[in-house]
Design an enzyme around this catalytic site. Structure first.
Site, short mmCIF file in Angstrom:
data_model
loop_
_atom_site.label_atom_id
_atom_site.label_comp_id
_atom_site.label_asym_id
_atom_site.label_seq_id
_atom_site.Cartn_x
_atom_site.Cartn_y
_atom_site.Cartn_z
N ARG A 35 0.82 -1.22 0.00
CA ARG A 35 0.00 0.00 0.00
C ARG A 35 0.85 1.27 0.00
O ARG A 35 0.43 2.30 -0.54
CB ARG A 35 -0.96 -0.01 1.21
CG ARG A 35 -2.00 1.12 1.19
CD ARG A 35 -3.03 0.93 2.28
NE ARG A 35 -4.13 1.89 2.22
CZ ARG A 35 -4.26 2.95 3.02
NH1 ARG A 35 -3.36 3.20 3.95
NH2 ARG A 35 -5.31 3.76 2.90
N ILE A 61 -7.21 7.63 -1.17
CA ILE A 61 -7.08 6.17 -1.22
C ILE A 61 -7.95 5.67 -0.06
O ILE A 61 -7.91 6.22 1.04
CB ILE A 61 -5.61 5.71 -1.07
CG1 ILE A 61 -5.48 4.18 -1.07
CG2 ILE A 61 -4.94 6.28 0.17
CD1 ILE A 61 -4.02 3.69 -1.13
N SER A 62 -8.74 4.62 -0.30
CA SER A 62 -9.69 4.16 0.72
C SER A 62 -8.96 3.52 1.90
O SER A 62 -7.83 3.05 1.79
CB SER A 62 -10.65 3.13 0.13
OG SER A 62 -11.32 3.67 -0.98
N GLN A 63 -9.68 3.49 3.02
CA GLN A 63 -9.22 2.84 4.25
C GLN A 63 -9.02 1.34 3.98
O GLN A 63 -9.88 0.70 3.36
CB GLN A 63 -10.33 3.09 5.26
CG GLN A 63 -10.17 2.50 6.60
CD GLN A 63 -11.51 2.56 7.36
OE1 GLN A 63 -12.49 3.15 6.90
NE2 GLN A 63 -11.53 1.93 8.50
N PRO A 64 -7.92 0.74 4.44
CA PRO A 64 -7.67 -0.68 4.16
C PRO A 64 -8.83 -1.61 4.57
O PRO A 64 -9.17 -2.53 3.82
CB PRO A 64 -6.41 -1.00 4.98
CG PRO A 64 -5.71 0.31 5.11
CD PRO A 64 -6.77 1.36 5.13
#
Ligand code: SAH
Length: 218
Positions: A35, A61-64
């Protein structure tokens, strides 16, 4: 780098597995994709925290955890063809690339799409195709899709996407207003589509012909 793979293992354990994501293929993909290579250099130290991060052009970028959760909800199989709307950094795209046979991803902002394409190349994900286009109209050339994932917040499900979904297929999409949404799962069979509500989420708006109007975007 060994140290970073340890951080990824910890991210998966603490923020993803512990919060209920069980699919072993999804967990393995989240351990594998680096990431930190999808965020701006100065944010790399924060790459393995469970938070969304800015990637430029007012996008994130989205949260994992959410990436893992949506990947699990898709119930991907190795021979699936997937359409993704909202490539952004390309992080979710890369995860899908490990889990499916082919991935087609559309991003409306060309500077983001270009960077995402470079990352797919660096990671050797040659089953993934990213293009700059309004994803709300879908990508008819490669339809129908076994799975469709929308990673931006829609006011309602874009009809072209439901049309391009295969019979037996599934679409996952955040629906709601600009502030908050629910994940919605659509399953399509020969009688039509069935809608199921999932958890509350917060995404940047899906802007396009069958999404929000650009002029009123925040
Ligand atoms: N999954 C991505 C999330 C990106 S945020 C990641 O983890 O990096 C959502 C993205 O959707 C933004 O990059 C935004 O530009 C894009 N987007 C919004 N409306 C779109 C549309 N109509 N077509 C394609 N991309 C769109």
């Amino acid at each position: 780098m060994a140290e970073l793979s340890v951080k990824r293992d910890q991210m998966v354990e603490r923020h993803i597995a512990r919060r209920g994501v069980r699919d072993p293929r999804v967990l393995a993909a989240m351990r594998e994709i680096p990431r930190h290579r999808f965020v701006p250099d100065h944010l790399r130290p924060q790459a393995y925290r469970d938070s969304a991060l800015p990637i430029g052009a007012d996008q994130t970028i989205s949260q994992p955890y959410i990436v893992a959760r949506m990947s699990e909800l898709l119930a991907l199989e190795a021979d699936h063809t997937v359409l993704e709307i909202g490539s952004g950094s390309g992080y979710q795209t890369a995860i899908l690339g490990l889990l499916a046979r082919r991935v087609y991803s559309l991003e409306r902002i060309s500077e983001l799409a270009k960077k995402a394409i470079g990352r797919m190349r660096e990671l050797g994900l040659d089953n993934v195709k990213v293009q700059t286009f309004d994803g709300t109209v879908g990508w008819s050339e490669f339809a129908p899709y076994d799975r469709i994932l929308v990673t931006a917040a829609a006011p309602s499900p874009p009809q072209p996407l439901l049309d391009q979904l295969a019979v037996g297929g599934r679409m996952v999409i955040p629906e709601g207003d600009r502030q908050s949404q629910r994940l919605v799962v659509y399953d399509k069979d020969r009688h039509g589509v069935h809608r199921r509500l999932g958890e509350e989420v917060t995404f940047v708006p899906l802007i396009g012909r069958y999404g929000w109007d650009k002029r009123t975007s925040a």
